[in-house]
Each structure stands twice: as structure tokens, then as C-alpha cells.
Write an enzyme that holds these catalytic residues in place. Structure first.
Site, PDB file in Angstrom:
ATOM      1  N   HIS A  48      40.193  47.356   5.854  1.00 42.44           N
ATOM      2  CA  HIS A  48      39.812  48.460   6.732  1.00 42.44           C
ATOM      3  C   HIS A  48      40.618  48.363   8.006  1.00 42.44           C
ATOM      4  O   HIS A  48      40.912  47.261   8.472  1.00 42.44           O
ATOM      5  CB  HIS A  48      38.314  48.393   7.053  1.00 42.44           C
ATOM      6  N   ASP A  73      33.318  51.690   0.318  1.00 44.86           N
ATOM      7  CA  ASP A  73      33.610  52.370  -0.945  1.00 44.86           C
ATOM      8  C   ASP A  73      33.595  51.444  -2.141  1.00 44.86           C
ATOM      9  O   ASP A  73      33.666  51.890  -3.280  1.00 44.86           O
ATOM     10  CB  ASP A  73      34.979  53.065  -0.857  1.00 44.86           C
TER      11      ASP A  73
HETATM   12  N1  CMC Z   1      44.873  45.172  -1.046  1.00 43.32           N
HETATM   13  C1  CMC Z   1      45.899  44.348  -0.810  1.00 43.32           C
HETATM   14  N2  CMC Z   1      46.491  44.194   0.381  1.00 43.32           N
HETATM   15  C2  CMC Z   1      46.016  44.924   1.403  1.00 43.32           C
HETATM   16  C3  CMC Z   1      44.941  45.816   1.239  1.00 43.32           C
HETATM   17  C4  CMC Z   1      44.351  45.928  -0.041  1.00 43.32           C
HETATM   18  N3  CMC Z   1      43.331  46.751  -0.249  1.00 43.32           N
HETATM   19  N4  CMC Z   1      44.686  46.415   2.411  1.00 43.32           N
HETATM   20  C5  CMC Z   1      45.561  45.937   3.283  1.00 43.32           C
HETATM   21  N5  CMC Z   1      46.371  45.026   2.680  1.00 43.32           N
HETATM   22  C6  CMC Z   1      47.418  44.231   3.326  1.00 43.32           C
HETATM   23  C7  CMC Z   1      48.653  45.091   3.587  1.00 43.32           C
HETATM   24  O1  CMC Z   1      49.580  45.031   2.520  1.00 43.32           O
HETATM   25  C8  CMC Z   1      49.191  44.454   4.854  1.00 43.32           C
HETATM   26  O2  CMC Z   1      49.885  43.301   4.478  1.00 43.32           O
HETATM   27  P1  CMC Z   1      51.194  42.831   5.349  1.00 43.32           P
HETATM   28  O3  CMC Z   1      50.657  42.497   6.708  1.00 43.32           O
HETATM   29  O4  CMC Z   1      51.688  41.635   4.609  1.00 43.32           O
HETATM   30  O5  CMC Z   1      52.133  43.977   5.349  1.00 43.32           O
HETATM   31  C9  CMC Z   1      47.932  44.018   5.598  1.00 43.32           C
HETATM   32  O6  CMC Z   1      46.929  43.828   4.596  1.00 43.32           O
HETATM   33  C10 CMC Z   1      47.441  45.021   6.622  1.00 43.32           C
HETATM   34  O7  CMC Z   1      47.338  46.273   5.985  1.00 43.32           O
HETATM   35  P2  CMC Z   1      47.652  47.667   6.668  1.00 43.32           P
HETATM   36  O8  CMC Z   1      48.079  48.643   5.659  1.00 43.32           O
HETATM   37  O9  CMC Z   1      48.543  47.447   7.850  1.00 43.32           O
HETATM   38  O10 CMC Z   1      46.219  48.040   7.214  1.00 43.32           O
HETATM   39  P3  CMC Z   1      45.771  49.466   7.640  1.00 43.32           P
HETATM   40  O11 CMC Z   1      44.783  49.258   8.723  1.00 43.32           O
HETATM   41  O12 CMC Z   1      46.919  50.356   7.953  1.00 43.32           O
HETATM   42  O13 CMC Z   1      45.068  50.048   6.335  1.00 43.32           O
HETATM   43  C11 CMC Z   1      43.446  50.619   4.715  1.00 43.32           C
HETATM   44  C12 CMC Z   1      43.689  50.090   6.144  1.00 43.32           C
HETATM   45  C13 CMC Z   1      41.943  50.855   4.538  1.00 43.32           C
HETATM   46  C14 CMC Z   1      44.188  51.943   4.516  1.00 43.32           C
HETATM   47  C15 CMC Z   1      43.943  49.543   3.711  1.00 43.32           C
HETATM   48  O14 CMC Z   1      43.243  48.343   3.867  1.00 43.32           O
HETATM   49  C16 CMC Z   1      43.851  50.035   2.258  1.00 43.32           C
HETATM   50  O15 CMC Z   1      44.752  50.722   1.794  1.00 43.32           O
HETATM   51  N6  CMC Z   1      42.728  49.686   1.546  1.00 43.32           N
HETATM   52  C17 CMC Z   1      42.512  50.215   0.209  1.00 43.32           C
HETATM   53  C18 CMC Z   1      41.963  51.640   0.289  1.00 43.32           C
HETATM   54  C19 CMC Z   1      40.520  51.693   0.722  1.00 43.32           C
HETATM   55  O16 CMC Z   1      39.666  50.964   0.211  1.00 43.32           O
HETATM   56  N7  CMC Z   1      40.234  52.614   1.659  1.00 43.32           N
HETATM   57  C20 CMC Z   1      38.859  52.867   2.120  1.00 43.32           C
HETATM   58  C21 CMC Z   1      38.663  52.527   3.553  1.00 43.32           C
HETATM   59  S1  CMC Z   1      36.913  52.511   3.983  1.00 43.32           S
HETATM   60  C22 CMC Z   1      36.404  54.133   3.834  1.00 43.32           C
HETATM   61  C23 CMC Z   1      37.051  55.083   4.805  1.00 43.32           C
HETATM   62  O17 CMC Z   1      37.123  54.769   5.997  1.00 43.32           O
HETATM   63  O18 CMC Z   1      37.453  56.166   4.351  1.00 43.32           O
END
Ligand code: CMC
Length: 430
Positions: free
Chosen positions: A307, A365
Site C-alpha cells: 500500500h 482487498d
Molecule cells: N508485490 C510485489 N512487490 C511489490 C508489491 C506487490 N504487491 N507492491 C509493491 N512492491 C514492491 C515494488 O516492486 C517496489 O520494489 P522496489 O523498491 O524494489 O522497486 C516496492 O515494493 C515499492 O513499491 P511501489 O510501487 O513504489 O509502491 P507504491 O506505493 O507506488 O504502490 C501499490 C502501492 C498498492 C500500487 C502496490 O503495492 C501494488 O501494486 N500492490 C498490488 C495491488 C493492490 O493490492 N492494490 C490495492 C491497494 S489497497 C486498496 C486501494 O487503496 O484501492
């Protein structure tokens, strides 16, 4: 400066003193509004991870501690002790309702649940296999054509009416989207049912057979709605605010929020979680997917994990986990293979160095899809249910924005990396 009231920034030998603002709780905020005027530079923050876009008194999140408060009340208390409409009242008005206020609000919502008969024609324009979120975006946007009287955003009374109309009609519109995909007749709302019961009934009853309402199921749905009701300045809420900042009407703004919610990184994640669990298929394949998620060269992510704000267990996921077990027990789902896979996946991920180091915990989720599936909803309705719940948050945030004296049109700037001024070449010379 260390007086906590201002911060100094030096750029190009010029210095600017910036005010530091303090909320009631949470990190201090440096007010950069005069930066461009005084230093001629912008801030750069793609994804707005370090940017406060507005002042708000609705929802507070402490992502490090895993705390979520609505108007000061912990989400766990609201989910376990309140009802969705009571939470809606709280989000909109700032206080929990007294008895007569609650009765008036619930009555008003109940009386607005029907949609204009003409709206039915919109559904017929969609293919039967249209994704219900596509239908939601279109039909909710179309509401502005049906209720032009409540599109005057400068009139507090009209804002209240349109807010109530949206909260009341969104379950009806969502249930109609579902019925349309099945080729079944639409059900009218029933005023003697509560919000969640009414939604279940509109989705699952057919003229030939009444839907048997079950309190555990409708209470679980109510809880799911509470858990999704608001989440401060997330992507869809920011979309609603930025759409509304131009003076657009509330129906158009909520349609834009629905569009933003649809993405798999946001509300679409609950659908993606279930698809992922089905794809994993059995416990022995979990490690394969965990390794894929950890592989830098693979874009695959474990849906339902991570998240932007929570760097701890999502407090909504804890409640959802319990509710999930309650619903599956009630329905006698002893062996739900997807839940078994989910539990194992959670265990593996929570103990894996990669997920620990990056603070990737299960989010809201992760469990909601399993509950919704057990209730009988198909996967493509999961995000629709999220939209039904989040409409309350969107509407509350939209109202707050309209009445905020410092609000002006949302207009971010950019770091331009394109071509600089050049001469236009006539076609024959290119
Ligand atoms: N699986 C594997 N690696 C992950 C994941 C994941 N679900 N989420 C983040 N990472 C890694 C990502 O690759 C990055 O690694 P590095 O630092 O080596 O590049 C690190 O963790 C930080 O990730 P980020 O993309 O910079 O984080 P963000 O804040 O931009 O993204 C997120 C947040 C929710 C989009 C992301 O965690 C994700 O895609 N999760 C899966 C989708 C999901 O479950 N979304 C629902 C969110 S809760 C409901 C809502 O608010 O709608």
C-alpha cells in the site's frame, strides 16, 4: 529553522522562508505555495507521495502504525459497532448522528433509492458482457442529465440533495448493472430493507424466487461497505476532487472517481486478487508466484499486498479477515480452496525477507474478494461494490472541497523534457 514554524530553502543564491503547517495529528506540512513566485521553481513529486493536496478533517491514516480514523473514530470500532449509513452520516457531517438525525438521514436515503425509469434505456445500450464498471462510469455520469436541479454546486441545499441522491442510487445502479449482465429483470428497491439488505435483494432476487436475506451476510456486507467508505486522498478521491475543482457537477465528478477506482492498482485489486488466487490454483504453486513477485525482471505483483500509505498491516484487512471466516463458517464453506491458498500465501509473504524489508502487508482487498465470492458475487462485481461504498467518501470529500475557502482549480505543473522552441518545417522539406 528549528522553531517548527517555518522552513528555509536556498536556491540560486536566493532564500525563501516557507510556513510550516501543523494538523491536529500527523506530520508537519511545508507550505510551498510561494515557491514559484519567489524562487521561480516548482516541486517535483510524481505520484504525490510527499505532497498534501488539500486540508481535510475527514479521514486520518497513520501508515506506519496501521491506524485509520474517520472523524477521529477508529475503523475497527466503526466496523464492529456502527452501520454503513451511520458512517456515511459521520463522514458527511463530522459527528455521529443522534437518534432523530439518524432516522431523518436513513429515511431520506431510502426515499431516493429509485432511479428514473428512462435511465433503464442506458443499460440497453451496453453489450450484455460489458464490464459492470464500464456501465457504472456511464450511468452515474448520465445522472447529471436526469437531476439538473441538483447540479448547482453553489447552493448548499442542492449539494445536500445531490449527495443523498448519489449515496441512495448507487446500489440500485450497481445492482442493475449486475442484473443486466445476467439478462435478468431489474429489481426495484424495497423501502423496508436496510441499505445492505436492499442491495443484496436487488442483486439476487428474481421474480420467480424471493431472495432469503440472512443477517450474518447482510451485516458482513455492511461491514465491507464501512471498511471501504473513505480513505483520505487516494487516487479516485483525488480524481473526484480535481474534477470537482473546476466546478463540474457532482454526478460527473463521482463518475470520474469510479473510472479511477477501476484500475488494478486501486479498487480493481480485489478482482485481481481472486483471479490471482484462482491462477495459483494450489498451495504447492504459491512459491512460484511469490518468486515471480520478487523478481525484478518480472512485472508481476502479488495483488492484495502493499500500500502506498500503510507500511504496516492494513487495519481494514484485520477486520476483513475475521469477517471472511464468519461468512465462510455460516455458509458452511469448510474447504474453500481459494481461502486456503490465501492463508498460506499470507503466511509465506509475511515471513519472506523481500516482503518484510519492503513492508508489504496484506491490504483490504486481500480478503474482500473471498467474502464477496462466497456471497455469490461474480469477480467483475467486486470493484463495483467498492465503488458503492466509496461513493460516500467521494461525496464527503467533494463537499469539503467545495466549502474550503482556499480551494481553487487543481492545476499541477510539470518538469518539461520535450523539444525546445524550433522552426516549423513545411511538409516538402521534412
Ligand atoms: N508485490 C510485489 N512487490 C511489490 C508489491 C506487490 N504487491 N507492491 C509493491 N512492491 C514492491 C515494488 O516492486 C517496489 O520494489 P522496489 O523498491 O524494489 O522497486 C516496492 O515494493 C515499492 O513499491 P511501489 O510501487 O513504489 O509502491 P507504491 O506505493 O507506488 O504502490 C501499490 C502501492 C498498492 C500500487 C502496490 O503495492 C501494488 O501494486 N500492490 C498490488 C495491488 C493492490 O493490492 N492494490 C490495492 C491497494 S489497497 C486498496 C486501494 O487503496 O484501492
Amino acid at each position: 529553522m528549528n522553531d517548527n514554524k517555518s522552513a528555509k530553502l536556498v536556491f540560486n543564491n536566493k532564500e525563501v522562508e516557507l510556513d510550516v503547517l501543523h494538523g491536529s495529528v500527523g506530520p508537519s506540512v511545508i507550505d510551498v505555495r510561494k515557491l514559484y513566485g519567489e524562487l521561480g521553481c516548482f516541486t517535483y513529486d510524481p505520484g504525490y507521495g510527499a505532497t498534501g493536496s488539500c486540508e481535510s478533517a475527514i479521514t486520518y491514516i497513520d501508515g506506519e502504525e496501521g491506524i485509520l480514523l474517520h472523524r477521529g473514530y477508529p475503523i475497527e470500532d466503526l466496523a464492529n459497532k456502527s452501520s454503513f449509513l451511520e458512517v456515511a452520516y459521520l463522514l458527511l457531517n463530522g459527528e455521529l448522528p443522534k437518534k432523530e438525525e439518524k432516522d431523518e438521514f436513513e429515511n431520506a436515503i431510502t426515499l431516493h433509492t429509485m432511479v428514473h425509469e428512462q435511465l433503464i434505456n442506458f443499460y440497453r445500450g451496453f453489450r450484455r458482457d460489458a464490464h459492470p464498471m464500464a456501465i457504472m462510469v456511464g450511468v452515474v455520469g448520465a445522472l447529471s442529465a436526469f437531476y439538473p436541479d441538483s447540479t448547482n454546486i453553489d447552493d448548499p441545499y442542492e449539494r445536500m440533495v445531490s449527495s443523498r441522491r448519489l449515496i441512495a442510487k448507487i446500489p440500485t445502479i450497481a445492482a442493475m448493472a449486475y442484473k443486466y449482465s445476467l439478462g435478468q429483470p431489474f429489481n426495484y428497491p424495497l423501502n423496508d430493507l436496510n441499505y445492505s439488505e436492499n442491495f443484496l435483494n436487488m442483486c439476487f432476487s428474481v421474480p420467480a424466487e424471493k431472495y432469503k436475506l440472512n443477517k450474518t451476510i447482510s451485516d458482513a456486507l455492511d461491514k465491507i461497505l464501512i471498511l471501504h467508505a473513505d480513505h483520505e486522498q487516494n487516487a479516485s478521491t483525488s480524481t473526484v476532487r480535481i474534477a470537482g475543482s473546476s466546478g463540474a457537477n457532482p454526478f460527473a465528478c463521482i463518475a470520474s472517481g469510479i473510472a479511477s477506482l477501476w484500475g488494478p492498482s486501486h479498487g480493481g485489486a480485489n478482482e485481481a486478487v481472486l483471479n490471482m488466487l484462482s491462477e495459483i490454483g494450489s498451495k504447492d504453486k504459491i512459491m512460484e508466484y511469490v518468486n515471480k513477485a520478487k523478481d525484478k525482471d518480472d512485472s508481476f505483483r502479488l495483488f492484495g499486498f502493499g500500500h502506498r500509505v500503510y507500511k504496516n498491516y492494513d487495519p481494514r484487512a484485520s477486520v476483513m479477515r475475521e469477517t471472511c471466516h464468519e461468512v465462510l463458517n455460516l455458509l458452511g464453506v469448510k474447504n474453500e480452496p481459494l481461502l486456503d491458498i490465501a492463508m498460506e500465501l499470507e503466511k509465506i509473504a509475511l515471513n519472506d525477507e523481500y516482503f518484510i524489508e519492503k513492508k508489504l502487508y496484506p491490504n483490504v482487498d486481500f480478503y474482500s474478494g473471498i467474502i464477496l465470492k462466497a456471497m455469490g458475487f461474480p469477480t467483475d462485481m467486486f470493484t463495483v461494490l467498492f465503488a458503492v461504498a466509496r461513493t460516500v467518501g467521494w461525496v464527503a470529500q467533494w463537499n469539503e472541497m467545495i466549502t474550503d475557502p482556499v480551494q481553487r482549480i487543481g492545476r499541477p505543473r510539470q518538469l518539461y523534457t520535450g523539444k525546445v522552441l524550433r522552426k516549423f518545417e513545411p511538409l516538402e522539406k521534412r
